[in-house]
Design an enzyme around this catalytic site. Structure first.
Site, PDB file in Angstrom:
ATOM      1  CE  LYS A  22      -1.709   1.333   3.882  1.00  0.00           C
ATOM      2  NZ  LYS A  22      -1.683   2.492   4.534  1.00  0.00           N
ATOM      3  CG  ASN A  23       2.368   2.592   3.792  1.00  0.00           C
ATOM      4  OD1 ASN A  23       1.011   3.055   3.376  1.00  0.00           O
ATOM      5  ND2 ASN A  23       2.424   2.044   5.308  1.00  0.00           N
ATOM      6  CB  CYS A 117      -4.139  11.234  12.232  1.00  0.00           C
ATOM      7  SG  CYS A 117      -2.968   9.305  12.455  1.00  0.00           S
ATOM      8  NE  ARG A 122       1.208   9.822  10.448  1.00  0.00           N
ATOM      9  CZ  ARG A 122       0.227   8.716   9.868  1.00  0.00           C
ATOM     10  NH1 ARG A 122      -1.006   8.601   9.812  1.00  0.00           N
ATOM     11  NH2 ARG A 122       0.612   8.592   9.284  1.00  0.00           N
ATOM     12  CG  ASP A 305       3.197   1.125   9.427  1.00  0.00           C
ATOM     13  OD1 ASP A 305       2.842   1.553  10.411  1.00  0.00           O
ATOM     14  OD2 ASP A 305       3.551   1.304   7.651  1.00  0.00           O
ATOM     15  NE  ARG A 397      -7.118   4.253   5.347  1.00  0.00           N
ATOM     16  CZ  ARG A 397      -6.846   5.766   6.568  1.00  0.00           C
ATOM     17  NH1 ARG A 397      -7.091   5.776   7.097  1.00  0.00           N
ATOM     18  NH2 ARG A 397      -6.069   6.190   5.522  1.00  0.00           N
TER      19      ARG A 397
HETATM   20  N1  EPU Z   1       6.950  14.177  11.112  1.00  0.00           N
HETATM   21  C1  EPU Z   1       6.699  15.150  11.507  1.00  0.00           C
HETATM   22  N2  EPU Z   1       6.995  16.659  11.014  1.00  0.00           N
HETATM   23  C2  EPU Z   1       6.770  15.906   9.372  1.00  0.00           C
HETATM   24  C3  EPU Z   1       6.668  14.704   8.889  1.00  0.00           C
HETATM   25  C4  EPU Z   1       6.644  13.941  10.322  1.00  0.00           C
HETATM   26  O1  EPU Z   1       7.005  15.878  13.034  1.00  0.00           O
HETATM   27  O2  EPU Z   1       6.740  16.757   8.609  1.00  0.00           O
HETATM   28  C5  EPU Z   1       6.445  13.176  12.758  1.00  0.00           C
HETATM   29  C6  EPU Z   1       5.555  12.329  12.890  1.00  0.00           C
HETATM   30  O3  EPU Z   1       4.269  12.949  12.814  1.00  0.00           O
HETATM   31  C7  EPU Z   1       6.655  11.102  12.697  1.00  0.00           C
HETATM   32  C8  EPU Z   1       7.432  10.974  12.317  1.00  0.00           C
HETATM   33  O4  EPU Z   1       7.672  12.508  11.570  1.00  0.00           O
HETATM   34  O5  EPU Z   1       5.998  10.655  14.181  1.00  0.00           O
HETATM   35  C9  EPU Z   1       7.726   9.685  11.387  1.00  0.00           C
HETATM   36  O6  EPU Z   1       6.571  10.518   9.994  1.00  0.00           O
HETATM   37  P1  EPU Z   1       6.984   9.777   8.426  1.00  0.00           P
HETATM   38  O7  EPU Z   1       7.161  11.559   8.119  1.00  0.00           O
HETATM   39  O8  EPU Z   1       8.042   8.651   8.215  1.00  0.00           O
HETATM   40  O9  EPU Z   1       5.217   9.138   8.222  1.00  0.00           O
HETATM   41  P2  EPU Z   1       4.764   8.848   7.141  1.00  0.00           P
HETATM   42  O10 EPU Z   1       5.176   9.804   5.623  1.00  0.00           O
HETATM   43  O11 EPU Z   1       3.476  10.166   7.495  1.00  0.00           O
HETATM   44  C10 EPU Z   1       5.093   6.677   6.380  1.00  0.00           C
HETATM   45  C11 EPU Z   1       3.429   5.418   6.378  1.00  0.00           C
HETATM   46  C12 EPU Z   1       2.326   5.059   8.089  1.00  0.00           C
HETATM   47  C13 EPU Z   1       4.498   4.647   8.486  1.00  0.00           C
HETATM   48  C14 EPU Z   1       4.908   5.435   8.937  1.00  0.00           C
HETATM   49  C15 EPU Z   1       6.268   5.490   9.255  1.00  0.00           C
HETATM   50  C16 EPU Z   1       2.537   6.221   4.022  1.00  0.00           C
HETATM   51  C17 EPU Z   1       2.108   6.185   3.541  1.00  0.00           C
HETATM   52  N3  EPU Z   1       2.688   5.405   4.700  1.00  0.00           N
HETATM   53  O12 EPU Z   1       3.923   7.870   7.237  1.00  0.00           O
HETATM   54  O13 EPU Z   1       1.931   3.869   7.724  1.00  0.00           O
HETATM   55  O14 EPU Z   1       3.940   4.524  10.125  1.00  0.00           O
HETATM   56  O15 EPU Z   1       5.292   6.295   7.372  1.00  0.00           O
HETATM   57  O16 EPU Z   1       7.095   3.679   8.389  1.00  0.00           O
HETATM   58  O17 EPU Z   1       3.770   5.459   3.449  1.00  0.00           O
HETATM   59  C18 EPU Z   1       0.724   2.827   7.964  1.00  0.00           C
HETATM   60  O18 EPU Z   1       0.638   1.886   6.537  1.00  0.00           O
HETATM   61  O19 EPU Z   1      -0.301   2.117   8.469  1.00  0.00           O
HETATM   62  C19 EPU Z   1       1.029   3.831   8.155  1.00  0.00           C
HETATM   63  C20 EPU Z   1       0.529   4.562   9.230  1.00  0.00           C
END
Ligand code: EPU
Length: 418
Positions: A22-23, A117, A122, A305, A397
């Site tokens: 998915k990701n 969320c 996030r 995850d 999802r």
């Molecule tokens: N963060 C910030 N600022 C930002 C971006 C992130 O503070 O601008 C923080 C987040 O709040 C979090 C940490 O950095 O505490 C890491 O977040 P990241 O941005 O890496 O997560 P994401 O890109 O929003 C993706 C996956 C998630 C997975 C995370 C970590 C997708 C669509 N989602 O999220 O997947 O948990 O990376 O590996 O790729 C899931 O599939 O259930 C899921 C939540």
């Protein structure tokens, strides 16, 4: 709202085919905004998040044609409106992945801020900071990110902390920027590498994906291509843990073992034996299970995850384990529900202390995120009696045909509608 009824106590056995990630599929779909030619994607999982993104892309001007259960053809002759509305972004945070491509293709993007969320605040500040460094003017107004840029210009960007979708957004934006962009402290997740592979096949100049430093040489335009999405390592890890929890013997097919090293390492320490082939993994009955501590980390560390699923495994292992969540600040919603099923878990800050083994008993449970919901299904498989998992839409999802796949492994599981 649908529920799942799980009657525990069956050791899983047989083979299960792992779907596409998915990701990885979501950023790949968003990348179709970067060109007016067709992008064909194969091995796209049949999950709700994919359909939600297809809807959003459709609103933006992308024709999203489904050629088969896992094959999509996406084509964006032109972006008709560069706006991702609140109603879709609030449903799926990954919608924010259209920000970089929209800005690169049209010089404009209006994307709703996702808001908090269930698993944490996030924010997307690191995405925005990066886009500013590429020369975009960014304003936050009425709950929306308003971004503009004549043409993005390459820049050196150092992420303060690792962000997966932030890295993906910036990588996509930089493909059409003028000059070279260097992303430092970039996410190294296989999903980032998969996106880079797709973008390269579209004509982008990208080096270093999978390392901490990614270099992107901007090009004037990208073209269409075909791409096969990588297997879902989180789904694979979920089935490995499901087999382990029930004392079963399961073979996973269509997987990429190289993406699961940290998971193999941990399962080995817990006492499980694994046989690993080129694109398959066999897990054998590893009882008795031994407790082992866990800290979640960005890739190549153990993925957040799979933290909730691992916690269920630890309720069935002998001894005390400390599970520390370092990525998201509120990712322990499964804990109270697991306690209701008989687990012994104490929370101390971002660490859960699990005493095992404890027999679990079936209960009515619910969770408000995808992976926590998956962990409750796993707990149901290990529990005596019947577990009803509410709000199955969270599972839908991100897990394709979860009850069919588990049912084929012998689990007693059925969907109750309404
Ligand atoms: N963060 C910030 N600022 C930002 C971006 C992130 O503070 O601008 C923080 C987040 O709040 C979090 C940490 O950095 O505490 C890491 O977040 P990241 O941005 O890496 O997560 P994401 O890109 O929003 C993706 C996956 C998630 C997975 C995370 C970590 C997708 C669509 N989602 O999220 O997947 O948990 O990376 O590996 O790729 C899931 O599939 O259930 C899921 C939540």
């Amino acid at each position: 709202m649908d529920r799942l009824r799980v009657t525990g106590g069956v050791a899983l056995s047989g083979s299960v085919r792992v779907s596409g990630a998915k990701n990885a599929a979501l950023p790949a779909m968003a990348a179709a905004l970067l060109t007016d030619e067709e992008v064909r994607l194969d091995n796209v999982p049949d999950v709700v998040d994919v359909r939600t993104l297809a809807r959003l892309l459709g609103d933006l001007g992308t024709s999203c044609e489904r050629l088969g259960r896992h094959r999509w053809a996406l084509r964006t002759p032109e972006v008709t409106t560069p706006e991702a509305p609140w109603d879709l972004v609030r449903r799926m945070r990954a919608s924010v992945l259209v920000l970089g491509p929209l800005l690169a293709r049209t010089g404009r993007a209006r994307v709703s801020l996702p808001g908090g969320c269930a698993i944490g605040e996030r924010p997307i500040d690191r995405h925005l900071e990066g886009l500013r460094r590429l020369g975009a003017e960014i304003r936050l107004e009425h709950g929306y990110v308003e971004a503009r840029a004549e043409r993005l210009r390459g820049a050196e960007i150092t992420f303060e902390d690792v962000t997966v979708t932030g890295t993906e957004n910036l990588m996509m934006a930089a493909t059409l920027a003028e000059g070279e962009t260097v992303l430092r402290n970039a996410a190294r997740e296989p999903e980032v590498v998969d996106l880079a592979d797709l973008l390269r096949a579209m004509g982008a100049g990208i080096e270093g994906a999978g390392t901490r430093t990614i270099t992107i040489r901007g090009v004037p335009r990208l073209h269409g291509t075909e791409h096969r999405v990588i297997p879902d390592r989180i789904e694979a890890g979920t089935w490995l843990i499901a087999a382990a929890i029930t004392g079963g013997k399961v073979t996973l097919e269509a997987v990429e073992p190289a993406h699961l090293e940290a998971v193999f390492d941990k399962l080995g320490k817990v006492g499980l034996s694994l046989e690993v082939g080129r694109d398959w993994i066999r897990i054998g009955n590893g009882r008795p299970l031994r407790s082992h501590d866990l800290v979640t980390e960005p890739y190549p560390g153990f993925p957040t995850d799979l933290q909730a699923q691992y916690m269920v495994l630890m309720t069935q292992a002998g001894g005390t384990s400390r599970i520390t969540e370092t990525i998201f600040e509120r990712r322990f919603m499964h804990v109270p529900e697991l306690r209701r099923m008989g687990a012994s878990i104490e929370l101390s800050g971002n660490t859960a202390i699990v005493e095992g083994p404890t027999p679990l008993t079936g209960a009515e449970v619910t969770a408000s995120d995808l992976r926590a919901s998956a962990s409750l299904v796993l707990a149901g498989l290990a529990a005596r009696g019947e577990t009803i998992v509410h709000r199955v839409y969270h599972l839908d999802r991100g897990y394709e045909a979860i009850e069919e796949k588990l049912g084929a492994l012998g689990a007693r599981i059925e969907r109750l509608s309404g």
